[in-house]
Scaffold this motif. Structure first.
Motif, mmCIF file in Angstrom:
data_model
loop_
_atom_site.group_PDB
_atom_site.id
_atom_site.type_symbol
_atom_site.label_atom_id
_atom_site.label_comp_id
_atom_site.label_asym_id
_atom_site.label_seq_id
_atom_site.Cartn_x
_atom_site.Cartn_y
_atom_site.Cartn_z
ATOM 1 N N PHE A 1 -23.397 -1.618 -10.224
ATOM 2 C CA PHE A 1 -23.135 -1.168 -8.545
ATOM 3 C C PHE A 1 -23.050 -1.765 -7.508
ATOM 4 O O PHE A 1 -24.202 -3.525 -7.784
ATOM 5 C CB PHE A 1 -24.452 0.084 -8.106
ATOM 6 C CG PHE A 1 -24.833 1.071 -9.007
ATOM 7 C CD1 PHE A 1 -23.681 2.299 -8.742
ATOM 8 C CD2 PHE A 1 -25.712 1.237 -10.134
ATOM 9 C CE1 PHE A 1 -24.011 3.175 -10.120
ATOM 10 C CE2 PHE A 1 -26.169 2.399 -10.719
ATOM 11 C CZ PHE A 1 -24.688 3.325 -10.505
ATOM 12 N N ARG B 1 -25.415 -7.512 -6.174
ATOM 13 C CA ARG B 1 -25.035 -6.043 -7.496
ATOM 14 C C ARG B 1 -26.463 -5.387 -8.797
ATOM 15 O O ARG B 1 -27.309 -6.421 -8.489
ATOM 16 C CB ARG B 1 -23.952 -6.780 -9.363
ATOM 17 C CG ARG B 1 -22.624 -7.648 -8.779
ATOM 18 C CD ARG B 1 -22.131 -6.227 -7.944
ATOM 19 N NE ARG B 1 -20.404 -7.367 -7.467
ATOM 20 C CZ ARG B 1 -19.284 -7.184 -8.400
ATOM 21 N NH1 ARG B 1 -19.901 -6.712 -9.625
ATOM 22 N NH2 ARG B 1 -18.163 -8.162 -8.174
ATOM 23 N N ILE C 1 -18.549 -0.572 -9.257
ATOM 24 C CA ILE C 1 -18.375 0.276 -9.206
ATOM 25 C C ILE C 1 -19.212 0.535 -7.133
ATOM 26 O O ILE C 1 -20.705 -0.095 -7.838
ATOM 27 C CB ILE C 1 -18.313 2.461 -9.249
ATOM 28 C CG1 ILE C 1 -19.860 2.534 -9.700
ATOM 29 C CG2 ILE C 1 -17.553 2.353 -10.362
ATOM 30 C CD1 ILE C 1 -20.488 4.289 -10.073
ATOM 31 N N LYS C 2 -18.425 0.763 -6.108
ATOM 32 C CA LYS C 2 -19.360 0.467 -4.548
ATOM 33 C C LYS C 2 -19.602 1.545 -4.066
ATOM 34 O O LYS C 2 -18.364 2.462 -3.352
ATOM 35 C CB LYS C 2 -18.478 0.089 -4.502
ATOM 36 C CG LYS C 2 -18.813 -0.790 -2.600
ATOM 37 C CD LYS C 2 -17.949 -1.420 -2.367
ATOM 38 C CE LYS C 2 -18.790 -2.435 -0.923
ATOM 39 N NZ LYS C 2 -19.946 -0.682 0.197
ATOM 40 N N PRO C 3 -20.805 2.255 -4.120
ATOM 41 C CA PRO C 3 -20.668 4.275 -4.074
ATOM 42 C C PRO C 3 -21.228 4.066 -2.334
ATOM 43 O O PRO C 3 -20.565 4.606 -1.985
ATOM 44 C CB PRO C 3 -22.196 4.515 -4.103
ATOM 45 C CG PRO C 3 -22.645 2.673 -5.384
ATOM 46 C CD PRO C 3 -21.824 2.299 -4.918
#
Ligand SMILES: O=P(O)(O)OC[C@H]1O[C@H](OP(=O)(O)OP(=O)(O)O)[C@H](O)[C@@H]1O
Ligand SMILES: O=C(O)c1cc(=O)[nH]c(=O)[nH]1
Ligand SMILES: [Mg+2]
Length: 197
Positions: A21, A28, A186-188
């Motif tokens: 993430f 990260r 991924i970047k929530p």
């Protein structure tokens, strides 16, 4: 609520994610606490925020007069915590990346503000929210969050009340352990995503 109770709520709601993430700070991490999956359930959100409101009182901040939260993640826990403190719930939101108090929300010179956030990682989002509020003359006396994933290390510039501390690793993008580098990131969160034009 005990630390185990809080973590159990996150687990039961499917909010304890594992992968690779990109955090709000750019760091990260192999773990992401997807609080939105908890906040979809009013009863679970109420339990957590009622406990946070009690801790805010117990830690000596029962005399605060307004709750302000950094959007988006802070809005629901800010509102629900304010409900248990019987206080107004306001929020700041990003305009061109910078937090602003909009929508006619007002803070008086004699208000004592507590910033209520969902998750703290580096404390950057709370610091930005506090700075935006101080720019308009607000007296910010404390901050609070449900989970402090810095394990008490983050400096938010004001006293921080956390419901629980839960230390989770986070790495600069150029210092990833190999097992993390092997997974697509991924970047929530909402920082930096394009808004409505
Ligand atoms: O302590 P920090 O390093 O600032 O990280 C924590 C912040 O990250 C998340 O927000 P994000 O900007 O990802 O967007 P969201 O509020 O829409 O979830 C979370 O809601 C906190 O605001
Ligand atoms: O640092 C973040 O951006 C972050 C971490 C986390 O676990 N959950 C979250 O909503 N944001
Ligand atoms: Mg946020």
């Amino acid at each position: 609520m005990t630390r185990d109770d809080v973590l159990a709520v996150f687990r039961e709601c499917g909010a304890m994610l594992e992968g690779h993430f990109i955090l709000s700070s750019g760091l990260r991490s192999p773990v992401f606490l997807q609080k939105a999956k908890v906040f979809q359930y009013p009863a679970q959100t109420e339990k957590l925020c009622k406990a946070l409101a009690a801790k805010i009182h117990a830690d000596g901040f029962g005399d605060v007069t307004k709750v302000v939260s950094p959007a988006i993640g802070g809005i629901i826990p800010g509102y629900e915590t304010a409900r248990h403190l019987n206080l107004p719930a306001l929020y700041t939101e990003r305009v061109d990346g910078k937090f602003e108090l909009r929508r006619g929300f007002e803070i008086a010179p004699d208000d004592k503000v507590i910033v209520v956030e969902d998750i703290v990682s580096t404390g950057l989002s709370i610091r930005e929210c506090v700075a935006a509020l101080r720019d308009i003359g607000a007296n910010v006396v404390a901050a609070a969050c449900l989970i402090d994933r810095s394990g008490g290390e983050a400096d938010v510039g004001v006293p921080l009340v956390s419901l629980i501390e839960y230390k989770v690793p986070a790495y600069p993008a150029d210092q990833l352990p190999p097992e993390l580098a092997a997974i697509p990131a991924i970047k929530p969160g909402s920082r930096g995503i394009q808004g409505v034009k």
